[in-house]
Design a protein around this motif. Structure first.
Motif, PDB file in Angstrom:
ATOM      1  N   GLY A 187      47.146 -17.520  -9.549  1.00  0.00           N
ATOM      2  CA  GLY A 187      46.351 -18.433  -8.714  1.00  0.00           C
ATOM      3  C   GLY A 187      45.056 -18.831  -9.381  1.00  0.00           C
ATOM      4  O   GLY A 187      44.084 -19.169  -8.701  1.00  0.00           O
ATOM      5  N   GLY A 241      43.338 -22.117  -8.412  1.00  0.00           N
ATOM      6  CA  GLY A 241      42.822 -22.278  -7.053  1.00  0.00           C
ATOM      7  C   GLY A 241      41.307 -22.103  -6.991  1.00  0.00           C
ATOM      8  O   GLY A 241      40.639 -21.859  -8.001  1.00  0.00           O
ATOM      9  N   GLN A 242      40.771 -22.223  -5.777  1.00  0.00           N
ATOM     10  CA  GLN A 242      39.316 -22.054  -5.591  1.00  0.00           C
ATOM     11  C   GLN A 242      38.839 -20.716  -6.148  1.00  0.00           C
ATOM     12  O   GLN A 242      37.964 -20.647  -7.015  1.00  0.00           O
ATOM     13  CB  GLN A 242      38.969 -22.124  -4.098  1.00  0.00           C
ATOM     14  N   ASP A 243      39.407 -19.622  -5.645  1.00  0.00           N
ATOM     15  CA  ASP A 243      38.913 -18.292  -6.028  1.00  0.00           C
ATOM     16  C   ASP A 243      39.215 -17.999  -7.491  1.00  0.00           C
ATOM     17  O   ASP A 243      38.403 -17.375  -8.189  1.00  0.00           O
ATOM     18  CB  ASP A 243      39.580 -17.202  -5.168  1.00  0.00           C
ATOM     19  N   LEU A 245      55.349 -17.447  -8.968  1.00  0.00           N
ATOM     20  CA  LEU A 245      55.517 -16.246  -8.128  1.00  0.00           C
ATOM     21  C   LEU A 245      56.929 -16.137  -7.573  1.00  0.00           C
ATOM     22  O   LEU A 245      57.333 -15.083  -7.094  1.00  0.00           O
ATOM     23  CB  LEU A 245      54.493 -16.255  -6.984  1.00  0.00           C
ATOM     24  N   GLY A 287      47.460 -15.798  -6.229  1.00  0.00           N
ATOM     25  CA  GLY A 287      48.393 -16.905  -6.004  1.00  0.00           C
ATOM     26  C   GLY A 287      49.061 -16.785  -4.636  1.00  0.00           C
ATOM     27  O   GLY A 287      49.437 -15.695  -4.207  1.00  0.00           O
ATOM     28  N   ALA A 288      49.185 -17.906  -3.946  1.00  0.00           N
ATOM     29  CA  ALA A 288      49.831 -17.908  -2.626  1.00  0.00           C
ATOM     30  C   ALA A 288      50.006 -19.340  -2.141  1.00  0.00           C
ATOM     31  O   ALA A 288      49.275 -20.237  -2.569  1.00  0.00           O
ATOM     32  CB  ALA A 288      48.965 -17.157  -1.604  1.00  0.00           C
ATOM     33  N   GLN A 289      50.947 -19.541  -1.214  1.00  0.00           N
ATOM     34  CA  GLN A 289      50.917 -20.740  -0.371  1.00  0.00           C
ATOM     35  C   GLN A 289      49.895 -20.358   0.683  1.00  0.00           C
ATOM     36  O   GLN A 289      50.190 -19.588   1.597  1.00  0.00           O
ATOM     37  CB  GLN A 289      52.314 -21.001   0.210  1.00  0.00           C
ATOM     38  N   SER A 290      48.689 -20.907   0.580  1.00  0.00           N
ATOM     39  CA  SER A 290      47.557 -20.341   1.316  1.00  0.00           C
ATOM     40  C   SER A 290      47.171 -21.135   2.561  1.00  0.00           C
ATOM     41  O   SER A 290      46.187 -20.792   3.207  1.00  0.00           O
ATOM     42  CB  SER A 290      46.347 -20.236   0.382  1.00  0.00           C
ATOM     43  N   SER A 333      44.010 -10.994   3.765  1.00  0.00           N
ATOM     44  CA  SER A 333      43.294 -12.025   4.515  1.00  0.00           C
ATOM     45  C   SER A 333      42.951 -11.604   5.940  1.00  0.00           C
ATOM     46  O   SER A 333      43.717 -10.907   6.599  1.00  0.00           O
ATOM     47  CB  SER A 333      44.179 -13.274   4.569  1.00  0.00           C
ATOM     48  N   LEU A 335      39.698 -10.468   2.813  1.00  0.00           N
ATOM     49  CA  LEU A 335      38.605 -11.435   2.756  1.00  0.00           C
ATOM     50  C   LEU A 335      38.659 -12.374   3.947  1.00  0.00           C
ATOM     51  O   LEU A 335      39.722 -12.908   4.300  1.00  0.00           O
ATOM     52  CB  LEU A 335      38.662 -12.222   1.442  1.00  0.00           C
TER      53      LEU A 335
HETATM   54  P1  NAP Z   1      44.047 -21.825  -3.150  1.00  0.00           P
HETATM   55  O1  NAP Z   1      42.865 -22.620  -3.597  1.00  0.00           O
HETATM   56  O2  NAP Z   1      45.038 -22.450  -2.237  1.00  0.00           O
HETATM   57  O3  NAP Z   1      44.800 -21.328  -4.477  1.00  0.00           O
HETATM   58  C1  NAP Z   1      46.094 -20.800  -4.435  1.00  0.00           C
HETATM   59  C2  NAP Z   1      46.589 -20.601  -5.844  1.00  0.00           C
HETATM   60  O4  NAP Z   1      47.945 -20.101  -5.793  1.00  0.00           O
HETATM   61  C3  NAP Z   1      46.640 -21.899  -6.678  1.00  0.00           C
HETATM   62  O5  NAP Z   1      46.254 -21.592  -7.995  1.00  0.00           O
HETATM   63  C4  NAP Z   1      48.107 -22.269  -6.619  1.00  0.00           C
HETATM   64  O6  NAP Z   1      48.545 -23.045  -7.705  1.00  0.00           O
HETATM   65  C5  NAP Z   1      48.737 -20.871  -6.696  1.00  0.00           C
HETATM   66  N1  NAP Z   1      50.131 -20.877  -6.290  1.00  0.00           N
HETATM   67  C6  NAP Z   1      50.675 -21.409  -5.157  1.00  0.00           C
HETATM   68  N2  NAP Z   1      52.011 -21.266  -5.177  1.00  0.00           N
HETATM   69  C7  NAP Z   1      52.323 -20.634  -6.339  1.00  0.00           C
HETATM   70  C8  NAP Z   1      53.540 -20.228  -6.935  1.00  0.00           C
HETATM   71  N3  NAP Z   1      54.718 -20.447  -6.347  1.00  0.00           N
HETATM   72  N4  NAP Z   1      53.486 -19.612  -8.126  1.00  0.00           N
HETATM   73  C9  NAP Z   1      52.286 -19.397  -8.766  1.00  0.00           C
HETATM   74  N5  NAP Z   1      51.105 -19.767  -8.258  1.00  0.00           N
HETATM   75  C10 NAP Z   1      51.120 -20.390  -7.045  1.00  0.00           C
HETATM   76  O7  NAP Z   1      43.576 -20.459  -2.469  1.00  0.00           O
HETATM   77  P2  NAP Z   1      42.162 -19.710  -2.535  1.00  0.00           P
HETATM   78  O8  NAP Z   1      41.315 -20.197  -1.428  1.00  0.00           O
HETATM   79  O9  NAP Z   1      41.659 -19.727  -3.929  1.00  0.00           O
HETATM   80  O10 NAP Z   1      42.605 -18.219  -2.135  1.00  0.00           O
HETATM   81  C11 NAP Z   1      43.030 -17.290  -3.122  1.00  0.00           C
HETATM   82  C12 NAP Z   1      43.875 -16.213  -2.458  1.00  0.00           C
HETATM   83  O11 NAP Z   1      43.115 -15.553  -1.455  1.00  0.00           O
HETATM   84  C13 NAP Z   1      45.123 -16.707  -1.754  1.00  0.00           C
HETATM   85  O12 NAP Z   1      46.106 -15.704  -1.870  1.00  0.00           O
HETATM   86  C14 NAP Z   1      44.687 -16.839  -0.309  1.00  0.00           C
HETATM   87  O13 NAP Z   1      45.818 -16.735   0.549  1.00  0.00           O
HETATM   88  C15 NAP Z   1      43.767 -15.653  -0.189  1.00  0.00           C
HETATM   89  N6  NAP Z   1      42.691 -15.752   0.778  1.00  0.00           N
HETATM   90  C16 NAP Z   1      41.871 -16.842   0.798  1.00  0.00           C
HETATM   91  C17 NAP Z   1      40.818 -16.902   1.696  1.00  0.00           C
HETATM   92  C18 NAP Z   1      39.883 -18.086   1.740  1.00  0.00           C
HETATM   93  O14 NAP Z   1      39.167 -18.226   2.724  1.00  0.00           O
HETATM   94  N7  NAP Z   1      39.825 -18.903   0.683  1.00  0.00           N
HETATM   95  C19 NAP Z   1      40.596 -15.825   2.573  1.00  0.00           C
HETATM   96  C20 NAP Z   1      41.441 -14.718   2.512  1.00  0.00           C
HETATM   97  C21 NAP Z   1      42.471 -14.682   1.601  1.00  0.00           C
HETATM   98  P3  NAP Z   1      48.489 -24.667  -7.663  1.00  0.00           P
HETATM   99  O15 NAP Z   1      47.097 -25.026  -8.079  1.00  0.00           O
HETATM  100  O16 NAP Z   1      49.533 -25.061  -8.611  1.00  0.00           O
HETATM  101  O17 NAP Z   1      48.772 -25.077  -6.239  1.00  0.00           O
END
Ligand code: NAP
Ligand code: GDD
Length: 333
Positions: A8, A11-13, A63, A85-88, A129, A180
């Motif tokens: 991931g 993504g943002q993080d 993933l 990494g996740a479908q977030s 999460s 988080l």
């Molecule tokens: P995000 O911006 O949606 O980033 C998700 C990342 O996962 C992206 O790099 C995405 O790649 C990748 N990904 C999605 N499907 C994938 C696959 N099949 N194989 C490999 N990589 C894949 O999420 P985020 O906000 O940075 O959050 C990071 C993590 O923390 C996630 O697991 C999220 O569920 C968790 N989380 C987030 C929050 C929050 O408030 N931000 C809070 C708690 C937990 P692409 O760029 O190609 O789409």
């Protein structure tokens, strides 16, 4: 030089964590998935200007594809793995529940099992999460609060949480869950509520839009700044043992309050633009989240540095700039 592997990373993080680890002198390896459209906007600036950019390498993988994960871990042998990494997207998880279970839930076991199979000596971070608390059974939520997920995404994260605990207990792995609460930034995906608001506001100011379509604006969240939160991830993997930690600001605010501050900063009233659209409501909603991060504060020495108002301000500022507008001229601070 310590080696870290990030899923991931695009993504943002992932992008903030990559910068933090490069700052600390790590050799950083990130996994990206192949896409027909461009998905490296957050990573390319690091390759362009970070002083340690030569220590960042990207690898293709997915993933859904255990063999790519196995190969990457076997060849890289990272000392630290940050599984982000996740479908977030919670709303989207109702439309693609099976896929969300596969990537967000089973993706975690694919990595944990690859660690076990390859026999590498590593520390593991699971991006758990606050969505796991869902229909909350306690206020505020802490590490001991029972889970009650309200979406396919939340349910998938509960699986990821428990399989991480299980591998820690069964195989003695240094594996940690960071629970988080919502964290945002100018790099937040544009379909999440905070960024949707600041992005649309900037477009309104640029004369490109006059409407903001939203769902439930009464929902309350504990919103922090993503850049502060990736430090907590790193601290968890520096601790002597794996454990589970809530990471939150210990404050809650409604979407309405976010709108008030954001639009207030540029002297506009969001009521003049709001259109309520049923498509943004969820079949089951999480009404209230507020975390108690005292364990992380005590055991890791972590605490949030950015207030809610500062967070909204920095997001509005960056989105105005993105539209070519001058925030210093437009914002009332
Ligand atoms: P995000 O911006 O949606 O980033 C998700 C990342 O996962 C992206 O790099 C995405 O790649 C990748 N990904 C999605 N499907 C994938 C696959 N099949 N194989 C490999 N990589 C894949 O999420 P985020 O906000 O940075 O959050 C990071 C993590 O923390 C996630 O697991 C999220 O569920 C968790 N989380 C987030 C929050 C929050 O408030 N931000 C809070 C708690 C937990 P692409 O760029 O190609 O789409
Ligand atoms: N996305 C979105 N779009 N949300 C809206 C809208 C809208 O137009 N209108 C109201 N909302 C409400 C949602 O119903 C929800 O109650 C709240 O705003 C926050 O929605 P999101 O920003 O999509 O975030 P989330 O809380 O559902 O999920 C995020 O935080 C989780 C941690 O609690 C995601 O980043 C998850 O990946 C993360 O785990």
């Amino acid at each position: 030089m310590k080696k870290a592997f990030i899923t991931g990373i695009s993504g943002q993080d992932g992008s903030y964590l990559a910068e933090l680890l490069l700052d600390k002198g790590y050799d950083v390896h990130g996994m990206i998935r192949r896409s027909s459209s461009f998905n490296r906007e957050r990573i390319d600036p690091i390759f362009a200007s970070h002083p340690n950019k030569k220590n960042l390498t990207l690898h293709y993988g997915d993933l859904a594809d255990g063999s790519s994960l196995n190969r990457l871990l076997r060849t890289l042998k990272p000392e630290e793995i940050y599984h982000l990494g996740a479908q977030s997207h919670v709303r989207v998880s109702f439309d693609i529940p099976e896929y969300t279970g596969d990537i967000t839930g089973l993706g975690t076991i694919r990595i944990l099992d690859a660690i076990l199979e390859t026999g590498i000596n590593t520390r593991f971070y699971q991006a758990s999460s606050s969505e796991m608390y869902g229909k909350v059974l306690e206020v505020p939520q802490k590490e001991t609060t029972p889970f009650y997920p309200r979406s396919p995404y939340g349910a998938a994260k509960v699986y990821g949480y428990w399989i991480t605990v299980n591998y820690r207990e069964a195989y003695g792995m240094h594996a940690s869950n960071g629970i988080l609460f919502n964290h945002e930034s100018p790099r937040r995906g544009e379909s999440f509520v905070t960024r949707k608001i600041t992005r649309t506001l900037a477009r309104i100011m640029a004369g490109k839009s006059n409407e903001l379509s939203m769902g439930n604006i009464d929902a309350k969240r504990d919103w922090g700044y993503a850049k502060d939160y990736v430090e907590a991830m790193w601290l968890m993997l520096q601790a002597p043992e794996g454990d589970d930690y809530v990471v939150a600001t210990n404050e809650t605010h409604s979407v309405r309050e976010f709108l008030d501050i954001a639009f207030g900063l540029v002297g506009r009233d969001w009521n003049d633009y709001l259109k309520v659209d049923p498509k943004y409501f969820r079949p089951t909603e999480v009404d209230l989240l507020i975390g108690d991060s005292s364990k992380a504060q005590k055991k890791l020495g972590w605490k949030p540095k950015t207030s809610f108002k500062e967070l909204v301000t920095l997001m509005v500022r960056e989105d105005l700039k993105l539209e070519g507008l001058d925030p210093d001229r437009l914002m009332k601070l």
